[in-house]
Write a protein that holds these residues in place. Structure first.
Motif, PDB file in Angstrom:
ATOM      1  N   LEU A 163       1.230  -1.378   0.391  1.00  0.00           N
ATOM      2  CA  LEU A 163      -0.048   0.110  -0.018  1.00  0.00           C
ATOM      3  C   LEU A 163       1.067   0.936   0.008  1.00  0.00           C
ATOM      4  N   THR A 164       2.059   1.426   0.846  1.00  0.00           N
ATOM      5  CA  THR A 164       2.384   2.553   0.610  1.00  0.00           C
ATOM      6  C   THR A 164       3.613   2.967  -0.415  1.00  0.00           C
ATOM      7  N   ALA A 165       4.183   1.555  -0.809  1.00  0.00           N
ATOM      8  CA  ALA A 165       4.722   1.335  -2.372  1.00  0.00           C
ATOM      9  C   ALA A 165       3.822   2.260  -3.036  1.00  0.00           C
ATOM     10  N   SER A 166       2.750   2.291  -3.285  1.00  0.00           N
ATOM     11  CA  SER A 166       1.489   2.515  -4.483  1.00  0.00           C
ATOM     12  C   SER A 166       1.225   3.484  -4.214  1.00  0.00           C
ATOM     13  N   GLY A 167       1.750   4.780  -2.635  1.00  0.00           N
ATOM     14  CA  GLY A 167       1.833   5.895  -2.547  1.00  0.00           C
ATOM     15  C   GLY A 167       0.048   5.921  -1.518  1.00  0.00           C
ATOM     16  N   HIS A 168      -0.636   4.601  -2.050  1.00  0.00           N
ATOM     17  CA  HIS A 168      -1.371   5.038  -0.538  1.00  0.00           C
ATOM     18  C   HIS A 168      -1.408   4.824   1.037  1.00  0.00           C
ATOM     19  N   GLN A 169      -2.568   5.852   1.471  1.00  0.00           N
ATOM     20  CA  GLN A 169      -1.795   6.324   3.102  1.00  0.00           C
ATOM     21  C   GLN A 169      -1.935   5.333   4.169  1.00  0.00           C
ATOM     22  N   VAL A 170      -0.999   3.952   5.045  1.00  0.00           N
ATOM     23  CA  VAL A 170      -1.442   3.725   6.479  1.00  0.00           C
ATOM     24  C   VAL A 170      -1.480   4.086   7.311  1.00  0.00           C
ATOM     25  N   ILE A 171      -2.905   3.396   7.803  1.00  0.00           N
ATOM     26  CA  ILE A 171      -2.727   4.323   9.498  1.00  0.00           C
ATOM     27  C   ILE A 171      -2.781   2.250   9.798  1.00  0.00           C
ATOM     28  N   ALA A 172      -1.664   2.162  10.513  1.00  0.00           N
ATOM     29  CA  ALA A 172      -1.034   0.666  11.452  1.00  0.00           C
ATOM     30  C   ALA A 172      -1.596   0.299  12.601  1.00  0.00           C
ATOM     31  N   LEU A 173      -2.370  -0.116  13.404  1.00  0.00           N
ATOM     32  CA  LEU A 173      -2.262  -0.663  14.512  1.00  0.00           C
ATOM     33  C   LEU A 173      -1.271  -1.819  14.591  1.00  0.00           C
ATOM     34  N   VAL A 174      -0.672  -1.470  16.241  1.00  0.00           N
ATOM     35  CA  VAL A 174       0.671  -1.788  16.437  1.00  0.00           C
ATOM     36  C   VAL A 174       0.795  -2.055  18.142  1.00  0.00           C
ATOM     37  N   ARG A 175       1.486  -3.248  18.570  1.00  0.00           N
ATOM     38  CA  ARG A 175       1.511  -3.595  19.311  1.00  0.00           C
ATOM     39  C   ARG A 175       2.745  -2.487  20.789  1.00  0.00           C
ATOM     40  N   ASN A 176       3.599  -2.141  19.918  1.00  0.00           N
ATOM     41  CA  ASN A 176       4.575  -1.411  20.212  1.00  0.00           C
ATOM     42  C   ASN A 176       5.268  -0.399  19.035  1.00  0.00           C
ATOM     43  N   PRO A 177       5.625   0.503  19.141  1.00  0.00           N
ATOM     44  CA  PRO A 177       5.656   1.136  17.857  1.00  0.00           C
ATOM     45  C   PRO A 177       7.863   1.126  17.620  1.00  0.00           C
ATOM     46  N   THR A 178       7.937   1.295  18.714  1.00  0.00           N
ATOM     47  CA  THR A 178       9.177   1.241  18.352  1.00  0.00           C
ATOM     48  C   THR A 178       9.905   0.067  17.748  1.00  0.00           C
ATOM     49  N   LYS A 179       9.249  -0.901  17.794  1.00  0.00           N
ATOM     50  CA  LYS A 179       9.700  -2.455  17.298  1.00  0.00           C
ATOM     51  C   LYS A 179       8.647  -2.752  16.274  1.00  0.00           C
ATOM     52  N   ALA A 180       7.862  -2.319  15.266  1.00  0.00           N
ATOM     53  CA  ALA A 180       7.408  -1.988  14.346  1.00  0.00           C
ATOM     54  C   ALA A 180       8.352  -1.736  13.298  1.00  0.00           C
ATOM     55  N   GLU A 181       8.826  -3.143  12.158  1.00  0.00           N
ATOM     56  CA  GLU A 181       9.451  -2.687  11.034  1.00  0.00           C
ATOM     57  C   GLU A 181       8.548  -2.235  10.042  1.00  0.00           C
ATOM     58  N   LEU A 182       8.343  -1.611   9.850  1.00  0.00           N
ATOM     59  CA  LEU A 182       7.112  -1.414   8.831  1.00  0.00           C
ATOM     60  C   LEU A 182       7.919  -0.028   7.451  1.00  0.00           C
TER      61      LEU A 182
END
Length: 477
Positions: free
Chosen positions: A201-220
């Protein structure tokens, strides 16, 4: 060399073996992660140095300039270890057990150097030469350790070379069905499926809101908006699509009562929170694509299953049915709801196949039970493409089977995987043993299976890139 020094060396060997086999091979699967190619090369060089040191120090006393060579090898090993630490921090998140093990290895290695360096300095002060230092069983152990380290080094170099030939397909072309710039909320965004969807999604220019447990460990990938609770989303936020994939993994442990409750509650709670979010949003999303699984159908042996099939009662059905029921109230808010009944997802970055690669690579794989049970699978990028297709197709709602059009038996799956890895697969695991050890987990996930066809997806015009298992294995392996 003193007995204490040999004891410390033995402890180092034991901890190194544990780190290699438990972390590098079994849990982290470095040999199948293209991102770890450089790390494996460093491991290969270091293991060859260990083999050299074990062989020399276990059998010989080296004097003069030869002792200085040993010191130089020790210094080079320290430099390589430091480079390895840096590479690990840059390329992957180490589990706590591996960090602890590395710390203990470093402390123990420091103690070894404190005792070994005076010996080497003493040897360096003598005329250059070689003297036998055979010490019986200690020398035999050192020789065995040298052989083991050399084999591990060869393994690392071979795996690194293979990883150089493995290339992931670009993520940008997977969601081409989506028109315009969409704002997509993804739960389970760091998972095996969710992370690839977010990258696409991000590579194609869409905006993503990601629900994660720990933002510091999110490899996105960036740019992306990270949240830890759906309550953080204001009511006036624009969200075009919600993809709900969050939930406790079902295949990483036996189904104890506590595990069953955790699996069920994690899906019901987050899905209920998603529906609550939809209820308070001023502008409703067009579609909710909510996860489910082919386990909804229960166990049917050879029966062909499409979206119109009925179900048989079992824990898998109970789980998936509750999951789908939790998402269904979103339709009351005018949102199109799609239940994605996902099969076995194939990819080397995660999923069930990652537990099979290592034993199969070492020739220890084989069928499960009779091997006649069906495995309805889908390649991960095809699944991401199907999610995008579902989002873009306003006439798709309700359940949709997310499986490739040609399911296979476990025996056929085993044959294809062993053929691709060029290894035999003759170690059949008896069904009785699996049931005794795994209970319902083994009976439903390993020995049950479903023969599922993606009728709704194909009738709606979706084209699979990988219809056959051979095509999928050639793409990912």
């Amino acid at each position: 060399m003193t007995s204490l020094l040999w004891i410390l060396i033995a402890v180092q060997i034991v901890m190194g073996v544990f780190d290699t086999f438990y972390h590098h091979e079994l849990t982290e699967r470095l040999a199948w992660r293209p991102s770890q190619r450089y790390e494996l090369q460093l491991h290969g060089v270091r293991n060859m140095m260990y083999a050299f040191l074990f062989l020399v120090l276990g059998w010989l006393e080296v004097h003069g300039i030869l002792a200085i060579v040993i010191v130089a090898v020790l210094v080079a090993e320290i430099i390589i270890t430091l480079l390895d630490f840096v590479e690990e921090d840059m390329s992957r998140k180490l589990p706590a057990s591996e960090r602890i093990n590395h710390t203990l290895l470093a402390i123990n290695y420091g103690a070894i150097l404190v005792l070994l360096l005076p010996v080497l300095i003493g040897w360096a002060m003598q005329p250059t030469g070689i003297k036998s230092a055979y010490t019986g069983w200690l020398s035999i152990v050192a020789a065995a350790a040298a052989v083991g380290a050399a084999l591990c080094g060869i393994r690392d170099f071979t795996a690194a070379r293979r990883l150089g030939r493995m290339h992931s397909a670009p993520a940008i072309g997977l969601v081409e069905k989506l028109q315009g710039r969409q704002i997509v909320l993804v739960t389970g965004a760091t998972g095996f499926i969710g992370s690839r969807l977010v990258a696409s999604l991000t590579a194609s220019g869409h905006q993503v809101i990601a629900l994660v447990r720990n933002p510091t460990k999110a490899e996105l990938p960036l740019p992306i908006t990270l949240i830890t609770s759906l309550d953080q989303i204001p009511a006036d936020t624009r969200i075009d699509t919600i993809v709900n994939l969050a939930g406790e993994p079902i295949g990483n442990g036996l189904w104890t009562e506590a595990k069953r409750r955790k699996i069920l509650d994690s899906r019901i709670q987050i899905t209920g929170d998603v529906v609550d979010l939809i209820g308070r949003l001023e502008r409703k999303p067009a579609v909710l694509v909510s996860g489910s699984a082919i386990g909804w159908y229960g166990l049917w042996q050879d029966q062909v299953l499409t979206e119109s099939a009925k179900s048989h009662a079992c824990f898998s059905h109970e789980l998936c049915d509750a999951w789908e029921n939790a998402a269904r109230p979103a339709a009351d808010h005018g949102v199109r709801v799609v239940h994605l009944r996902i099969g076995l997802v194939i990819g080397t970055d995660g999923g069930f196949i990652t537990r099979m690669l290592t034993p199969f690579e070492f020739g220890l794989g084989g069928p499960l039970g009779s091997g006649k049970q069906w495995m309805s699978w889908i390649e991960r990028d095809d699944l991401v493409r199907l999610i995008a297709h579902v989002i873009a197709s306003s006439d798709i709602s309700g359940p949709i089977n997310a499986t490739a059009p040609i399911p296979v038996t476990n025996l056929k799956f085993t044959e294809e995987l062993s053929r691709r890895l060029h290894r035999p697969a003759v170690f059949r695991i008896p069904a009785s043993l699996l049931r005794r050890v795994g209970g319902d987990f083994a009976n439903e996930l390993l020995l049950g299976g479903q023969r599922v066809l993606p009728n709704k997806a194909m009738m709606n015009g979706f084209k699979f890139r990988h219809e056959t298992l051979r095509s999928a294995f050639e793409a990912i392996l």
